[in-house]
Design a protein around this motif. Structure first.
Motif: not given
Length: 171
Positions: A69-93
């Motif tokens: 995890l410490v090897d990924i940059g801020p843009e990657e971290r941000h996008e991955m967290m956005d995708l975790m958020h969206e995956c959660t929303r989709i799975l819940q829906t």
């Protein structure tokens, strides 16, 4: 001995094993459905686990082949967290789970099955989803075929992609 029918595993059992990392995908390919890729972002993507713990088991992973995890940059971290958020929303829906396990295993000692390429898991959970089968015979029952799960989740990710593109055009 009890027999559990899981036809999608035959492709893995009889098929050739990749010599390369299964998460190192080309950026553009017509094999996304076969590989169960649901969404491609700029730095990372969402893929179904083809050996799921439960229906809807998703993974978010960077395109770059990094272990930690410490090897990924801020843009990657941000996008991955956005995708975790969206995956959660989709799975819940879609699945209406009573909970979702999220996690990352960094390194073999942490339980990483593919330790060479960082990936986050999202596993929908329901009370009682680990029935007697898991305890009595060390078997998990996945009630929906992977193809059906892919087909039902893909439109959600396509809509998310359209929204992302519209937001960029407005800027």
């Amino acid at each position: 001995m009890e027999v559990l029918w899981a036809p999608w595993r035959l492709d893995y059992i009889l098929g050739p094993k990749p010599d390369t990392c299964p998460f190192c995908l080309p950026e553009h390919t017509d094999e996304d459905e076969r590989r169960r890729v649901l969404y491609r972002g700029r730095y990372s993507f969402v893929i179904m686990n083809i050996f799921p713990y439960n229906n809807g088991h998703l993974m978010v992973t960077p395109y770059r082949h990094v272990m930690n995890l410490v090897d990924i940059g801020p843009e990657e971290r941000h996008e991955m967290m956005d995708l975790m958020h969206e995956c959660t929303r989709i799975l819940q829906t879609h699945f209406h789970p009573q909970g979702i396990n999220m996690g990352v295993n960094i390194g073999e000692a942490a339980g990483a099955g593919i330790k060479e390429h960082l990936h986050f898991h999202l596993v929908p959970r329901w009370v009682g989803d680990s029935s007697f089968m898991a305890f009595a015979s060390e078997t998990r029952v996945i009630p929906e075929h992977l193809d059906s799960t892919y087909a039902s989740l893909k439109p959600y990710f396509d809509e998310y992609k359209r929204k992302q593109q519209s937001a960029k055009e407005e800027i």
